[in-house]
Design a protein around this motif. Structure first.
Motif, short mmCIF file in Angstrom:
data_model
loop_
_atom_site.label_atom_id
_atom_site.label_comp_id
_atom_site.label_asym_id
_atom_site.label_seq_id
_atom_site.Cartn_x
_atom_site.Cartn_y
_atom_site.Cartn_z
N LEU A 55 0.83 -1.20 0.00
CA LEU A 55 0.00 0.00 0.00
C LEU A 55 0.87 1.26 0.00
O LEU A 55 0.60 2.22 -0.72
N ALA A 56 1.93 1.23 0.80
CA ALA A 56 2.85 2.38 0.85
C ALA A 56 3.53 2.60 -0.49
O ALA A 56 3.67 3.73 -0.97
N LYS A 57 3.94 1.51 -1.13
CA LYS A 57 4.57 1.62 -2.46
C LYS A 57 3.62 2.26 -3.46
O LYS A 57 4.07 2.94 -4.39
N GLY A 59 1.59 4.58 -2.82
CA GLY A 59 1.38 5.99 -2.52
C GLY A 59 0.35 6.30 -1.45
O GLY A 59 0.08 7.48 -1.19
N TYR A 60 -0.21 5.27 -0.80
CA TYR A 60 -1.14 5.53 0.30
C TYR A 60 -0.36 5.94 1.54
O TYR A 60 0.80 5.56 1.72
N LYS A 61 -1.01 6.70 2.42
CA LYS A 61 -0.46 7.03 3.73
C LYS A 61 -0.92 5.95 4.71
O LYS A 61 -2.11 5.81 4.95
N VAL A 62 0.02 5.21 5.26
CA VAL A 62 -0.32 3.99 6.00
C VAL A 62 0.04 4.11 7.48
O VAL A 62 1.11 4.61 7.83
N THR A 63 -0.87 3.65 8.32
CA THR A 63 -0.60 3.47 9.75
C THR A 63 -0.67 1.97 10.04
O THR A 63 -1.61 1.31 9.60
N LEU A 64 0.33 1.46 10.75
CA LEU A 64 0.43 0.03 11.00
C LEU A 64 0.34 -0.26 12.49
O LEU A 64 0.98 0.42 13.30
N GLU A 73 8.52 -4.10 14.91
CA GLU A 73 9.92 -3.75 14.60
C GLU A 73 10.32 -4.29 13.23
O GLU A 73 11.02 -3.60 12.47
N VAL A 74 9.88 -5.51 12.90
CA VAL A 74 10.16 -6.07 11.58
C VAL A 74 9.59 -5.16 10.51
O VAL A 74 10.24 -4.86 9.49
N ALA A 75 8.35 -4.69 10.72
CA ALA A 75 7.70 -3.81 9.75
C ALA A 75 8.47 -2.50 9.59
O ALA A 75 8.67 -2.01 8.46
N LYS A 76 8.90 -1.91 10.71
CA LYS A 76 9.69 -0.68 10.63
C LYS A 76 10.94 -0.90 9.80
O LYS A 76 11.30 -0.07 8.94
N ASN A 77 11.62 -2.00 10.04
CA ASN A 77 12.85 -2.30 9.32
C ASN A 77 12.59 -2.55 7.84
O ASN A 77 13.40 -2.16 6.98
N LYS A 78 11.45 -3.21 7.53
CA LYS A 78 11.10 -3.44 6.13
C LYS A 78 10.87 -2.11 5.41
O LYS A 78 11.29 -1.93 4.26
N ILE A 84 10.59 3.41 2.07
CA ILE A 84 9.23 3.95 1.99
C ILE A 84 8.76 4.43 3.38
O ILE A 84 7.56 4.55 3.62
N GLU A 85 9.71 4.71 4.26
CA GLU A 85 9.34 5.18 5.61
C GLU A 85 8.44 6.40 5.56
O GLU A 85 7.54 6.57 6.40
N GLY A 86 8.66 7.27 4.58
CA GLY A 86 7.90 8.50 4.49
C GLY A 86 6.43 8.31 4.20
O GLY A 86 5.63 9.24 4.37
#
Length: 269
Positions: A55-57, A59-64, A73-78, A84-86
């Motif tokens: 979803l982030a790729k 262009g959506y603004k995503v909250t996980l 933490e795995v998701a943050k690192n991915k 695509i942190e932004g």
């Protein structure tokens, strides 16, 4: 919830979706079919964030959010790894029943593709769905995953030693009535709840959603390794045809019970 957290601490959920790509591809096909072209999305109970990353790729603004700190933490690192942190507005360790860090009506669409697997009490299932409704905008879409009870009955009959205590008919019959499954072996998939298929739409509708679709995310689960090896031997084009066939048949209500997971798609009234 501690046993569930322990299970997901040692289980490779990202790898599962890589090893079983049909479920992801079918779900993604229907998520994109219904999803608005842009907006703010919640991936609630996201695990390591397989869907959130896609979803982030796009262009959506995503909250996980997820219950298991390690998976957050795995998701943050991915997200860092994929640069695509932004596109993420937050990563939270949270129980789907209490999304206290999230304001009302914040998301254009919300995913909950895991929490309903593990809420064995009806009150808890209602709490999770009410929270999902609360944080979703009026008219917003929700995508909620369920596991069908009849499929687990069949799986228990096929592989009884893998699913103890469902290795005898008395226990299977009891499971058929309650939908609750607690594995007899430590470290296995446990604390689970499986829905009767005919109850899913009415359950979601009773909580204020309009049903748009109910699909079988992984009808291909009936195919064993020998079956897949046969079709793979015919080449990538043939495998693509199979995946397209499974996407097409995913909405057939007569085969929902052979899928290991179901995806409910609804709209907040």
């Amino acid at each position: 919830m501690s046993k569930i957290i322990n299970y997901y601490n040692q289980f490779d959920e990202w790898g599962r979706l890589e090893r079983e790509p049909i479920e992801f591809q079918v779900n993604w096909h229907y998520i994109k079919k219904y999803m608005p072209e842009n907006g703010c999305i919640l991936d609630n109970g996201a695990g390591p964030g397989k869907y959130a990353m896609e979803l982030a790729k796009d262009g959506y603004k995503v909250t996980l959010t997820d219950l298991t700190p390690r998976l957050v933490e795995v998701a943050k690192n991915k997200a860092k790894e994929l640069d695509i942190e932004g596109c993420f507005e937050g990563f939270y360790t949270a129980d789907a029943r209490e999304l206290t860090m999230i304001k009302d009506a914040q998301f254009d669409s919300s995913l909950m593709l895991g929490p309903m697997y593990h809420l064995q009490e009806e009150d808890d299932r209602i709490k999770a769905v009410k929270e999902l409704k609360r944080v979703t905008k009026n008219g917003g879409l929700v995508f909620v995953a369920f596991m069908p009870r009849v499929r687990h009955i069949l799986t228990s009959l096929l592989f009884p030693e893998n699913w103890r205590p469902n290795d005898n008919l008395d226990t299977i019959n009891q499971f058929s009535k309650t939908g609750c499954f607690n594995h007899a072996e430590e470290g296995r998939f446990t604390g689970a709840y499986y829905f009767n298929i005919e109850d899913i739409n009415p359950f979601m509708e009773s909580q204020g959603f309009e049903t748009l679709d109910l699909i079988g995310s992984n009808v291909g689960a009936i195919l064993n390794n020998d079956s897949w090896n046969y079709w793979r031997g015919k080449g990538d084009e043939e495998v693509t045809k199979i995946i397209n066939l499974l996407k097409e048949k995913a909405t057939d209500p007569y085969i929902l019970g052979i899928s290991s997971h179901l995806l409910y798609i609804g709209r907040k009234k």
